[in-house]
Design an enzyme around this catalytic site. Structure first.
Site, PDB file in Angstrom:
ATOM      1  N   SER A  57       0.839  -1.204   0.000  1.00  0.00           N
ATOM      2  CA  SER A  57       0.000   0.000   0.000  1.00  0.00           C
ATOM      3  C   SER A  57       0.864   1.240   0.000  1.00  0.00           C
ATOM      4  O   SER A  57       2.007   1.218   0.438  1.00  0.00           O
ATOM      5  CB  SER A  57      -0.926   0.007   1.209  1.00  0.00           C
ATOM      6  OG  SER A  57      -0.204   0.445   2.335  1.00  0.00           O
ATOM      7  N   LYS A  58       0.286   2.283  -0.500  1.00  0.00           N
ATOM      8  CA  LYS A  58       0.978   3.565  -0.550  1.00  0.00           C
ATOM      9  C   LYS A  58       1.404   3.951   0.870  1.00  0.00           C
ATOM     10  O   LYS A  58       2.469   4.508   1.090  1.00  0.00           O
ATOM     11  CB  LYS A  58       0.023   4.601  -1.150  1.00  0.00           C
ATOM     12  CG  LYS A  58       0.533   6.017  -1.132  1.00  0.00           C
ATOM     13  CD  LYS A  58       1.534   6.279  -2.223  1.00  0.00           C
ATOM     14  CE  LYS A  58       1.974   7.720  -2.164  1.00  0.00           C
ATOM     15  NZ  LYS A  58       3.162   7.998  -2.935  1.00  0.00           N
TER      16      LYS A  58
END
Ligand code: GLU
Length: 493
Positions: free
Chosen positions: A256-257
């Site tokens: 995930s970012k």
């Protein structure tokens, strides 16, 4: 009647970067359409966008262009069912919501913030509970609604979900999924500013654009029942749902970012080739059922059957990505590789240094020896500066070399090379082999010390002659002299 044309859409929200998961969604969406000779549509979902991110839409255009995922319809190329940017479609949604109100599938809700806050407050543990509207306005009479509307009180329009029974939908990957209707929230369709919520706009747009296959990340799986109810409420055809499995960083964490994981741009900056990235992410959740791992985009189009997408999470295996990238680097032409390597050379070598070195030759050596382009600087640093090495590098069991016989060799080699006029691979090679014959020793006895003296490393891209050619006569001789001095002083000392 001919089968319905497959129409898929990639519907990114413009965030300013292209996360690997989003790019995979784009790729699968593209492949499903193209495999069936259908249309791939780009729709920008900027409803619910908290803040405008400068240049964010350009990142999307640029990425699709670079990766070859060419859309048939979209904001930049137009098409029959535009506009293709959600914020430009604002005018459409209210009428649709009113249609649902007419049908008894949606209702006006006049609850103000205070009342909604008070529902939240009464829940046992507000932080644990997902806020669920209590249906206060569900059963207002037509007259009451009209009176309130006439008086200008602010309102939203909510979906009217049944409170009993179950909603079932089919996802192509996850199978049949049923949810108790009592769990469904009467979600807001139109907000108090008259604009649609993201969820409502998404369904209306998919219908208006004739989307047949909805492809997205499995984080949307839990919203699917509510979407499904909207299709049914309108009496619209439900699209084929294809929710893709999560991409994991490791066994426990999603990529995930937030974890600072790679976006497409990051991967390019880390020295990966765009074709390799596309190939790699195609296999994050899908495989062709054969051993083939290297695919061109055209091959993927031919072979991609979404029924082979699996639901098990996929691990983003950097070791495999590196390997694959190395394979793509090997497939480049030397010219292509050389121009990709140039910026990395420029980081290491000054203009004068670069002029003295034979950079195309370096590229020839490196092309089969790097997996990612960012390895280049460390691999070529020794051409710039001879590392300060220890003389035990001259010891090589198989070559039968040691510091003592290496010193003898280098002292023999030096005058011979000093006399060599034409400094090129072949002439250096022939001259050194003549010397080997004269000395009546095994090749390694001579080659290993030269390679070591020239590189100052235990292993180098290329052997003695290649390094000598690249370094040029002056620098090669200087390095051999350094080797001789080093060996002498340490053997004597
Ligand atoms: N706009 C959504 C996103 O960027 C896509 C949702 C969908 O594909 O339905 O995550």
């Amino acid at each position: 009647m001919s089968a319905k044309e497959v129409r898929t859409r990639f519907a990114p929200s413009p965030t300013g970067y292209m996360h690997v998961g989003n790019l995979r969604t784009a790729l699968y969406t593209y492949l499903i359409a193209k495999h069936a000779d259908g249309k791939f549509i780009l729709r920008i979902e900027d409803t619910d966008q908290e803040r405008y991110v400068e240049g964010a839409v350009d990142v999307i255009f640029k990425t699709l262009k670079m990766t070859g995922l060419v859309h048939d319809e979209g904001p930049d190329v137009g098409g029959p069912v535009g506009p293709y940017v959600q914020s430009e479609r604002r005018g459409f949604y209210l009428e649709y919501a009113k249609e649902l109100v007419e049908k008894g599938e949606a209702y006006y809700c006049f609850c103000d913030k205070e009342r909604l806050d008070s529902i939240k407050d009464t829940s046992e543990d507000p932080s644990q509970k997902i806020f669920k509207y209590d249906g206060h306005c569900r059963n207002l009479s037509k007259e009451e609604v009209e009176k309130k509307l006439a008086s200008g009180i602010s309102y939203v329009i909510r979906q009217k979900n049944p409170t009993e029974g179950v909603t079932t939908f089919i996802d192509e990957i996850y199978g049949e999924i049923s949810v108790d209707n009592s769990e469904l929230e009467d979600m807001i369709l139109i907000k108090s500013d008259g604009l649609p919520t993201y969820n409502f706009a998404n369904v209306v747009d998919d219908h208006m654009m004739g989307i047949t296959h909805v492809v997205r990340g499995n984080e949307y799986l839990s919203s699917a029942p509510k979407y499904n109810r909207l299709y049914n409420a309108f009496g619209w055809d439900v699209p084929t749902y294809i929710h893709c499995p999560p991409i994991m960083k490791d066994a426990h964490n999603k990529l995930s970012k937030r974890n600072g994981d790679a976006s497409f741009e990051d991967l390019l900056a880390k020295g990966y080739l765009k074709e390799a990235v596309v190939n790699f992410i195609a296999l994050l959740g899908w495989n062709p059922g054969t051993d083939q791992e290297i695919f061109t985009l055209e091959e993927l189009v031919q072979q991609f059957d979404y029924k082979n997408i699996h639901k098990a999470p996929s691990i983003f295996d950097t070791v495999k990505l590196k390997w694959m990238n190395g394979e793509y680097i090997k497939k480049l032409s030397l010219d292509e590789f050389h121009s990709m390597a140039m910026p990395y050379y420029e980081d290491v070598f000054s203009k004068e240094e670069a002029e003295k070195l034979n950079l195309p030759k370096i590229s020839e050596l490196l092309q089969t020896r790097v997996e990612v382009l960012t390895e280049i600087p460390e691999k070529v640093a020794f051409f710039k500066e001879l590392p300060n090495y220890e003389i035990d590098l001259y010891t090589h069991k198989k070559m039968k070399t040691n510091p003592e016989n290496s010193l003898v060799t280098l002292e023999e080699v030096l005058p011979v090379l000093e006399n060599l006029g034409d400094w090129a691979f072949q002439s250096i090679h022939d001259t050194v082999f003549e010397l080997i014959a004269q000395m009546e020793v095994k090749n390694g006895i001579v080659l290993w010390p030269i390679r070591t003296a020239l590189s100052g490393l235990a292993s180098s891209p290329g052997g003695a002659f290649e390094l000598a050619e690249i370094l040029g006569k002056e620098e090669s001789l200087r390095r051999i002299r350094v080797g001789i001095e080093k060996l002498k002083s340490q053997l004597e000392g």
